[in-house]
Structures are given as C-alpha cells and as structure tokens.
Design a protein around this motif. Structure first.
Motif, mmCIF file in Angstrom:
data_model
loop_
_atom_site.group_PDB
_atom_site.id
_atom_site.type_symbol
_atom_site.label_atom_id
_atom_site.label_comp_id
_atom_site.label_asym_id
_atom_site.label_seq_id
_atom_site.Cartn_x
_atom_site.Cartn_y
_atom_site.Cartn_z
ATOM 1 N N THR A 336 0.841 -1.202 0.000
ATOM 2 C CA THR A 336 0.000 0.000 0.000
ATOM 3 C C THR A 336 0.874 1.251 0.000
ATOM 4 O OG1 THR A 336 -1.597 -1.274 1.261
ATOM 5 C CG2 THR A 336 -1.965 1.090 1.153
ATOM 6 N N LEU A 339 2.251 2.515 -3.309
ATOM 7 C CA LEU A 339 1.378 3.319 -4.172
ATOM 8 C C LEU A 339 1.553 4.810 -3.906
ATOM 9 C CD1 LEU A 339 -1.933 1.264 -3.738
ATOM 10 C CD2 LEU A 339 -0.380 1.187 -5.695
ATOM 11 N N LYS A 341 2.471 8.397 -3.709
ATOM 12 C CA LYS A 341 3.254 9.259 -4.608
ATOM 13 C C LYS A 341 3.845 8.508 -5.782
ATOM 14 C CE LYS A 341 4.209 13.167 -1.636
ATOM 15 N NZ LYS A 341 5.196 14.015 -0.990
ATOM 16 N N GLY A 342 3.129 7.468 -6.232
ATOM 17 C CA GLY A 342 3.572 6.751 -7.419
ATOM 18 C C GLY A 342 2.962 7.349 -8.668
ATOM 19 N N SER A 343 3.137 6.641 -9.776
ATOM 20 C CA SER A 343 2.501 7.050 -11.022
ATOM 21 C C SER A 343 1.684 5.845 -11.465
ATOM 22 C CB SER A 343 3.567 7.408 -12.057
ATOM 23 O OG SER A 343 2.990 7.467 -13.340
ATOM 24 N N ILE A 344 0.435 5.836 -11.056
ATOM 25 C CA ILE A 344 -0.331 4.591 -11.091
ATOM 26 C C ILE A 344 -1.172 4.487 -12.357
ATOM 27 C CG2 ILE A 344 -2.154 3.286 -9.922
ATOM 28 C CD1 ILE A 344 -1.012 4.730 -7.311
ATOM 29 N N TYR A 346 -3.863 1.926 -14.701
ATOM 30 C CA TYR A 346 -4.889 0.930 -14.395
ATOM 31 C C TYR A 346 -4.914 -0.196 -15.427
ATOM 32 C CZ TYR A 346 -6.550 4.966 -11.681
ATOM 33 O OH TYR A 346 -6.641 6.045 -10.828
ATOM 34 N N LEU A 354 -4.437 -4.780 -7.367
ATOM 35 C CA LEU A 354 -5.197 -4.005 -6.376
ATOM 36 C C LEU A 354 -6.306 -4.869 -5.781
ATOM 37 C CD1 LEU A 354 -5.416 -0.533 -8.181
ATOM 38 C CD2 LEU A 354 -3.790 -1.264 -6.434
ATOM 39 N N THR A 361 -6.403 -8.920 2.199
ATOM 40 C CA THR A 361 -6.616 -8.283 3.503
ATOM 41 C C THR A 361 -7.803 -8.937 4.223
ATOM 42 O OG1 THR A 361 -5.740 -6.220 2.636
ATOM 43 C CG2 THR A 361 -7.020 -6.077 4.652
ATOM 44 N N LEU A 365 -7.327 -11.154 7.567
ATOM 45 C CA LEU A 365 -7.964 -10.741 8.822
ATOM 46 C C LEU A 365 -8.929 -11.803 9.329
ATOM 47 C CD1 LEU A 365 -8.445 -6.977 8.027
ATOM 48 C CD2 LEU A 365 -7.221 -7.876 10.001
ATOM 49 N N PHE B 33 -9.335 -2.324 9.728
ATOM 50 C CA PHE B 33 -8.178 -2.496 8.838
ATOM 51 C C PHE B 33 -8.600 -2.654 7.379
ATOM 52 C CE2 PHE B 33 -5.853 -3.223 12.754
ATOM 53 C CZ PHE B 33 -4.694 -2.516 12.484
ATOM 54 N N VAL B 34 -9.706 -3.357 7.132
ATOM 55 C CA VAL B 34 -10.172 -3.481 5.748
ATOM 56 C C VAL B 34 -10.517 -2.099 5.202
ATOM 57 C CG1 VAL B 34 -12.027 -4.359 4.274
ATOM 58 C CG2 VAL B 34 -10.953 -5.873 5.932
ATOM 59 N N ILE B 37 -7.253 -0.102 4.544
ATOM 60 C CA ILE B 37 -6.510 -0.535 3.355
ATOM 61 C C ILE B 37 -7.295 -0.180 2.085
ATOM 62 C CG2 ILE B 37 -5.613 -2.550 2.123
ATOM 63 C CD1 ILE B 37 -3.878 -1.856 4.481
ATOM 64 N N PHE B 38 -8.600 -0.446 2.089
ATOM 65 C CA PHE B 38 -9.412 -0.112 0.904
ATOM 66 C C PHE B 38 -9.335 1.381 0.621
ATOM 67 C CE2 PHE B 38 -12.410 -3.468 -0.733
ATOM 68 C CZ PHE B 38 -11.746 -4.540 -0.160
ATOM 69 N N LEU B 40 -7.009 3.573 1.532
ATOM 70 C CA LEU B 40 -5.686 4.011 1.085
ATOM 71 C C LEU B 40 -5.425 3.576 -0.357
ATOM 72 C CD1 LEU B 40 -3.471 3.377 4.245
ATOM 73 C CD2 LEU B 40 -4.213 5.558 3.287
ATOM 74 N N VAL B 41 -5.793 2.326 -0.683
ATOM 75 C CA VAL B 41 -5.536 1.829 -2.035
ATOM 76 C C VAL B 41 -6.308 2.669 -3.052
ATOM 77 C CG1 VAL B 41 -5.995 -0.098 -3.597
ATOM 78 C CG2 VAL B 41 -4.892 -0.527 -1.402
ATOM 79 N N PHE B 44 -4.946 6.438 -3.040
ATOM 80 C CA PHE B 44 -3.651 6.564 -3.725
ATOM 81 C C PHE B 44 -3.809 6.323 -5.226
ATOM 82 C CE2 PHE B 44 -1.078 5.189 0.284
ATOM 83 C CZ PHE B 44 -1.224 6.462 0.802
ATOM 84 N N ALA B 45 -4.620 5.296 -5.569
ATOM 85 C CA ALA B 45 -4.761 4.944 -6.979
ATOM 86 C C ALA B 45 -5.372 6.100 -7.768
ATOM 87 C CB ALA B 45 -5.603 3.683 -7.143
ATOM 88 N N VAL B 46 -6.262 6.856 -7.119
ATOM 89 C CA VAL B 46 -6.881 7.992 -7.821
ATOM 90 C C VAL B 46 -5.966 9.200 -7.762
ATOM 91 C CG1 VAL B 46 -8.826 9.584 -7.796
ATOM 92 C CG2 VAL B 46 -9.212 7.132 -7.406
ATOM 93 N N TYR B 48 -2.779 9.530 -7.243
ATOM 94 C CA TYR B 48 -1.479 9.445 -7.920
ATOM 95 C C TYR B 48 -1.597 8.737 -9.264
ATOM 96 C CZ TYR B 48 -0.045 10.731 -3.231
ATOM 97 O OH TYR B 48 0.074 11.378 -2.031
#
Lengths: 546, 317
Positions: A336, A339, A341-344, A346, A354, A361, A365, B33-34, B37-38, B40-41, B44-46, B48
């Motif tokens: 996680t 990602l 400050k990456g250049s992502i 799709y 993803l 996760t 869990l 936590f789910v 993580i969801f 953040l993913v 970040f994906a949007v 960056y």
C-alpha cells in the motif's frame, strides 16, 4: 523493432516445431508452457466440480445428486484444485519461465530434472484422474483417518498414490529453484538486488523441499493401512487417528503458504511496475517471505483446536498462528505504501494486483478469527473457514496468478492480450468472487457445517446468493481463456518491454531467444530502479544498467 | 428453531454471549483495517494516477519507524485476541464441579445419548435449562464432531478415546445439533436436536421414558456379569486392586510412573489391561476388547465413579 522483424527472428517458440520438440524440450520456457496447459486443464476440471457443488447447494434438499456423489464432487474439487492447480500454478508456470531470466541465467540449474518433474506431475495427475473416472473418492481432500484408511470404500489408494507421485514433482522443482537461485545469478545480481518474485519463490522452494516428504509419508501410510491392513491410524488395532492429522497438517498448512507466497511475489512485481516506483521496504517484504516459510511449519495444530488435543497445545498453536499473521501484514502495508506518490496506471495486471490487496486483507484478517481459540470453537469446520481459505486461495492466489499471466503474457508470447476485455474480466472476477464467498462468512457463523449435502432450509437464501456469485465468477474465468488464445494469433505485437518495466526479463526480446540473453547481463542496479531513465540500451538488444 | 432467514445465530448458552463479544471485537478490528486498506488503495490509486506516460516519481525506499509501527501495532492487537480467545478456550475445557454428566456415543450416522438416570435417546438430547452439562463423547467408528451453533461450541468425537465438552443452556427451546467433522456418505444427515427444557419439565421427561435402571445400576450389573467383581473387591483382598475411590486419583504403575485414573485410563484398562499395570499387581486380567460395547464401558465407568460415594454411604449406615 517492427512487427515483421519480430516474426522473422528466431526465438524459443519458433526455433523448432512439432510435438517431439515440445515433449522432449529442456528449455525452462517451453516447460513453463507444458505446465501452463496442464494446470489450466486441471483448473477447469476443478472448476467443473465447483460448479456442480454450487448447483447442488441451490436447494437444501440435496435433490440434484446422491449424497455419495456430492461427497465425491467436493473431494475431487479440493484434490484437483490444491494438488494439481494451486500448488504448481505460479511456481511451475511463472517461476519456471521467469526465475532464470530474472537472475540473468540461460536456464534452470537442472534442465532435464525440470522436464522430469513435469512428467512426474502428469503421471500423478493420470493416477488421480483414473481414480476419478473409476468411481471417484469421497474422503475430502484432507483424507482424515480412520475414515479414509478403513471405512471409505472408494478409490482412496489410487488417489493418494497419485498425490504421492505428484509430490516428487514439487520437491524436484523446489530443489531446482534453490540451486538455481544460489548458483546461477548473473554477475552483479546480489541477493538484495533480486526481484521479490525470486525471494518469494526461494521461500516457497524451501517449503517444497522440507514439507512435501512429510505429506508423502502420511499419504503412503494411509495407502499402506488400506492395502496391507496394518494398524497405523486404526484405534481398534492400537493405532492413533490423530497422528494422521498431525502429519498431514505438518505439510498441508505450509502448503497454504506454497500457494500464497508465489502470489505475493507476483504482486511485489506488479505494484512497483504500475506505480513506477521501487517497492516500499524491500528488505521487509523479502524477509517476511522467509519468516512465513519458517513460521508456517510451526502452526499445524491450529487445524486441530477442537480435536481434543491438550488445552495447552491449543494455546501454543494459537499464539504461533498469530505470529505468522505479522509478516503477511507487513507485506500488505508495504504494498500500500508503494502506491504513495507513485505514477499509477490501471492496466489489467494492476487491477488484479489491487484486487489482490483487498481480498488478501479480508482473507488474512478472517484468519485471525479462526486463530482465536474462543471463536474457533464455533467457526471450526463451518462455511466461515471455507470462506476464509477461499479468500486466500482463490481471492488472493488465483488473482495473483491471473495478474501475473497477463503481465508476462507479452514476454511469453510476444503478443499483447486485448486490454479492454482483460479489465472487464478482472472486474467480473472481483465482483463474482465476493458475491460467491462473502455470504459464506455469514453462513458459517450461523453454523452451517462444511461438506453438507443436505442443509436446513434457513440457510438457503445465502446459498443461493453464493451460487449466483459463482456463475458470475465462472464467466470471469472463461473470458480470459478465450481472449488469451485469441491473442496468440491476433494480439498486437508486444515489443520487448510494453510496460516500461525494470527487471532483467524485460531487457531481452519478446519472445526471448532460447538462451534468454544474447550476452550475459552484468547487473549494476536492483530490479526496481524506476527512478533511473530508461537507458537506450534497453531497446538495442544489449543489457541495460551496464 | 426458526425457519426464517437470519444473519446471526441464536444465543442459548452461557458461552454464546462470550464468544459473540469476542467475535464482535474481531469484527471491529477487521472492519477498521479493511476500511483503512481499501481507502488508502483507492485514494492513492486515484490521487497518484498516471497523468503522462513519462512520469518518473521520486523513489521512496522505506521508513524504518513506519515499519516498526506497523509491526508493533498488529502484534499488540493479535496478542489481545490471543489472550482473550485463550481464556475463553480454557474455560471450555473446565466444566463446573456440579455439572451433570451425560454420555454420548456417535456412530455412522447417528447420535446416541444416555442420561445418568438411564434414559437413552437417539439424535436428540434433552437437557434442563440453567444446569451445567458435561458430555463424555466417544465414537464407535470414525471421527465425528458434536456441534451446537446456538451454544457456540463443538468438539471432535473420536474412536478409541473420550473427549469432553460442557455447556449450560440459558433458554428453553430446540436447537440444531450438527456433525461438523466429515464422517462419510450421510454426514449431512447426522443431525439432531438439543431440547432445552425448564427443570420441572425435564424431571417430568426423565420420568416419562424411564427404564428404571440408572447408568450406575446398569454398570454394576455389567460389573457382576463380566466377573470384574471376582478380583476387584472393595476391600482390596482380590487379585486386582480395589476400585473404591479410584476415580480421579493418581495410580502408581509398575516401573514407577504415575497416571491419573480418568475416563480414558479406565477405558484403556478394561479393553487392554496390559497397557498400564498397577504397581504390586500381576498382569492377570483378561482382555475385554470386543466383549463390551462403548455404552457398556461408559456404564462401567459410571459405576466405578460411584463406588466411593456408595462405600461412604454404607459405612455411615
């Protein structure tokens, strides 16, 4: 390089033709294809049984097939999916194809042994398929004694002999990888420049070599008790039925990590590539693979919390099971953070990656739920456990496998898959998967036991939801089969590095020449040097980073 | 037993609420936590997302403090789960002193139960509400598992040994009994009902199906018929040791080892007497394997357990 040149150039696929050139090949890339075709075959066989299971469970009465037939369905589903698809999938297909290229070698250390391991795998598969065709087996993939060794009157011996034989294929593959990674790295490819895919396969190989013999022994003992009537697990003759569970899970729990570690390796390649960024905390991701491999051997007793083992044994195994969750958490957090400050982009492989993070996760869990003794006594052997391990084995391992196949497809074939269709399939799989398996968590906590042919009517609504999801999931798995085959002929020509990825495998041509590299690469940087401008050398057929 | 659609199982034992509380704690941690993580993913994906093909982000190699943080926090949380879960588990192993013992024998594909007063039932178990019940479980063939979702407990039932479990029902009603360990063709048919009754109703029920012969009495008869009484005399003058006051006590074996005389030990000593020989006695006892059923052994054990009480009552008289 234009398309015409790619077509005319000699590479591993067109160097010679004919069935014999494939069946007697010692080229790791061609052996990877042999495995790809075989594991795909077994995947759809296992999928067929899954379909039949979900159809039966649409109604609570058990009116589609007889109880005995249903029991054979879930047994064959488990046996083919675990031993003949999941365990060989990523290591024997992608690992075989990529490890030599990723470390700058011409082949694996023992090319003939590599081919032999495929033949052993096929031989084991034939035994097991014969057992299925001759009436099947009804013990469940776990072969618990004394049911499997005394009471079942199905083809147990033939099936376990098949798995016994296939085990040697895993051992030889593991041995080959360990030696290759130790001895055949190109100059400059230090341990800490290895791609994380290689690290995770190194950890997997250790489990292959150390764990598989124990499975072989325990299944051989079942066959011996059945065939020669020796009292090993049968309590009426002084045997111990729990001994089998100890032996079986000593391998079969680490086997879960055989299935997931290579997938983690794939994800550790995909995320940096499609974020154009070095993986966050490389050392932590690398060592967490080894930690999982080592701790994985010490947690088998958590499959036996309600077996009547001593209360203190239960506590020790619970504690160790919580510890093995930590390295998995480390990986999720580091992916996680990668990602950030990456250049992502799709592209389809990234969608799979993803999706993997999300599903892994949830799978991880819910693993904490089943490791918690006080909750385990309720959810043990219910659909909660089914849902949990499908999130790991299908939601995570198969997602990673699909992502990896898409990612390296241009390298393997020289062709691109159709991107639009691939994104659609990734989406369908993600939705279908959650619809299939999330209701099973609820079902499990409500108390529906696993391996039930007939079930109380109050569980029907959730079972119908699950079966509906499974039909969507099936579409998601058939789609790639169609468009991948289509792309072999009609896909756009890929070029050596369509993703502008780092890593040695992208510095050779697509498809690679038989010897992988025209010149042995000299490595001066790690596999994630995304901050360095792509050197001109990348496109000249000469190794980069020189 | 509700036939409607529900998302959460009924609570009908003292354990149910405790298991559910821990379950909700775990749900809380998992949802946190789910979501984290969801979020953040996706975020970040949007945020960056790649805006031009030639983007080259700055590398971030890692952050030791962050790594330690996300090792220590999950470790702490999992240790809370471990301790909480282990305490609960520990309690499931230790029935209260006043628990009533009921014997359950499983076989493909049915549950057979026998109450201390002698009543037998198949695929049903009647118990009084508010009374701790300890089950002695064994199997005649393969491994089964006694699972009552409304009580939140299960235990494997093994051939050749006893496992125990206990529960205290809190609500009258009928609840599912499932076999949770795959045991062959009719595994999903190996189901039954736990009928929890008001104590008065239970007493009435006990009287209704009475056989007149309690577990102890049946065991005593068997004890005479198999000839056990010839050698195991209460005064210790026989060829075998006296069994009065044996249960639950340490027994000194030949070779100096000591074992506790629990159910599994007595069972083994009946079926395979040479496995553990009591110190200062000769291995002369015949092997009873095949001569006595699982139910018979349970009756013998019930009789042996009762000997101390009977002896005390006799001497007081």
């Amino acid at each position: 390089m234009n398309a015409v040149e790619t077509e005319r150039r000699e590479h591993y696929l067109n160097v010679n033709y004919g069935l014999k050139s494939w069946l007697l090949t010692t080229d790791h890339k061609r052996i990877a294809w042999l495995y790809l075709v075989s594991v795909t075959f077994f995947f759809f066989i296992g999928g067929l049984f899954a379909t039949l299971i979900r159809l039966e469970l649409l109604t609570p009465q058990g009116d589609l097939v007889q109880a005995e037939t249903y029991n054979k369905f879930f047994t064959m589903h488990g046996v083919t999916m675990i031993f003949f698809f999941l365990i060989p999938s990523i290591p024997a297909v992608l690992g075989n194809f990529l490890i030599p290229m990723m470390i700058g070698a011409r082949d694996l250390a023992f090319p003939r042994l590599n081919l032999a391991s495929w033949y052993i795998y096929i031989l084991g598969g034939l035994f097991t398929l014969t057992a299925a065709a001759a009436g099947g087996v009804d013990t469940g993939w776990t072969f618990y004694t004394p049911y499997s060794s005394i009471y079942s009157n199905t083809n147990v011996a033939l099936t376990v002999i098949g798995i016994f034989i296939t085990g040697f294929s895993s051992i030889l593959t593991g041995l080959n990888f360990v030696v290759t990674i130790h001895k055949m790295r190109a100059p400059g490819m230090t341990w800490f420049r290895l791609p994380l895919f290689v690290w995770s396969h190194y950890a997997t190989s250790i489990i292959f070599v150390l764990g598989t013999p124990v499975l072989a022994i325990s299944l051989a003992l079942v066959a011996i008790e059945r065939l020669f009537d020796l009292g090993i697990f049968d309590p009426t003759r002084g045997g111990d039925p729990l001994l089998f569970q100890h032996l079986f899970w000593f391998y079969s729990h680490p086997a879960v990590y055989i299935m997931i570690l290579p997938g983690m390796g794939v994800i550790s390649e995909l995320i940096p590539c499609f974020s154009r960024k070095r993986v966050f905390g490389y050392e932590f991701v690398a060592f967490s693979s080894l930690a999982i491999a080592v701790l994985g051997f010490l947690v088998w007793g958590h499959h036996m919390f309600v077996s009547g083992q001593s209360v203190y044994a239960g506590m020790v195994f619970s504690l160790l099971s919580f510890l093995v969750a930590i390295p998995s958490a480390i990986k999720v957090f580091n992916w996680t953070a990668t990602l950030y400050k990456g250049s992502i982009s799709y592209d389809a492989p990234m969608l799979y990656a993803l999706g993997f993070i999300g599903l892994f996760t949830i799978g991880g869990l819910t693993g904490l739920f089943v490791a918690t003794l006080g909750v385990n006594i309720h959810v043990h052997d219910t659909y909660f456990v089914i849902a949990h391990f499908h999130y790991i084995m299908v939601g995570s391992a198969v997602m990673a496998y699909m992502g990896g196949i898409h990612f390296w497809w241009p390298k393997m074939t020289g062709r691109m898959y159709p991107e639009g269709w691939a994104r659609l399939a990734a989406l369908i799989i993600f939705i279908g998967f959650n619809l299939t398996f999330f209701p099973q968590f609820v079902l499990g906590y409500l108390g529906m036991p696993r391996r039930y042919h007939v079930y109380p009517p109050e569980f029907q609504v959730l079972n119908v939801m699950s079966s509906a999801g499974a039909s969507i999931l099936a579409v998601g798995y058939v789609l790639p089969l169609v468009y991948m085959i289509w792309s072999l002929r009609y896909g756009a020509v890929a070029g050596k590095n369509p993703w502008r990825a780092r890593g040695l495998e992208w510095e050779t041509l697509s498809p690679p020449p038989t010897d992988n590299f025209e010149v042995t690469p000299l490595v001066t940087a790690e596999a994630y040097a995304y901050d360095v401008a792509e050197p001109e050398a990348l496109y000249s057929g000469r190794p980069a980073h020189v | 037993m509700s036939l409607g659609f529900s998302l959460f199982p009924e609570q009908a034992s003292t354990m149910a609420g405790r298991v559910d509380a821990l379950f909700f704690f775990l749900i809380g941690v998992a949802v946190f936590f789910v979501s984290l993580i969801f979020f953040l993913v996706v975020f970040f994906a949007v945020k960056y997302r790649r805006r031009s093909e030639d983007e080259r982000p700055m590398p971030i190699t890692g952050n030791l403090a962050l790594e330690i943080f996300w090792i220590v926090v999950p470790l702490g949380l999992t240790m809370v789960m471990f301790i909480w879960g282990a305490l609960l588990f520990f309690d499931t192993y230790h029935p209260p002193k006043n628990a009533v013992e009921i014997n359950v024998v499983a076989k493909q594909w049915m549950w057979k139960a026998q109450h201390p007063q002698g009543q037998r039932e198949i695929n049903e178990l009647h118990v009084p509400v508010g009374q701790a019940i300890k089950l002695m479980l064994t199997s005649e063939d393969v491994i089964h598992d006694f699972f009552v979702p409304a009580f939140r407990i299960k235990k494997d039932v093994l051939p050749g040994r006893y496992t125990t479990m206990w529960f205290q029902a809190t609500k009258p009603g009928a609840y599912h009994l499932f076999c949770a360990q795959y045991c062959g063709t009719q595994h999903s048919g190996m189901i039954g009902r736990i009928v929890v009754m008001e104590p008065a109703d239970y007493v009435r029920w006990l009287g209704g199906g009475a056989t007149g012969v309690s577990m102890t009495e049946a065991g005593e008869k068997l004890f005479q018929r198999l000839g056990c009484s010839t050698c195991h005399r209460p005064d210790g003058t026989g060829q075998g040791p006296s069994l009065v006051g044996l249960f639950g006590k340490p027994v000194e074996l030949q070779g100096g080892k000591t074992v506790t005389a629990d159910e599994n030990y007595i069972r083994e000593s009946i079926l395979d007497p040479r496995a553990k020989i009591t110190a200062r006695y000769q291995p002369v006892m015949p092997i009873f394997k095949g001569l006595v059923s699982e139910e018979g052994i349970l009756q013998l054990i019930a009789y042996i357990k009762s000997l101390e009480r009977q002896e005390r009552e006799r001497t007081q008289r």
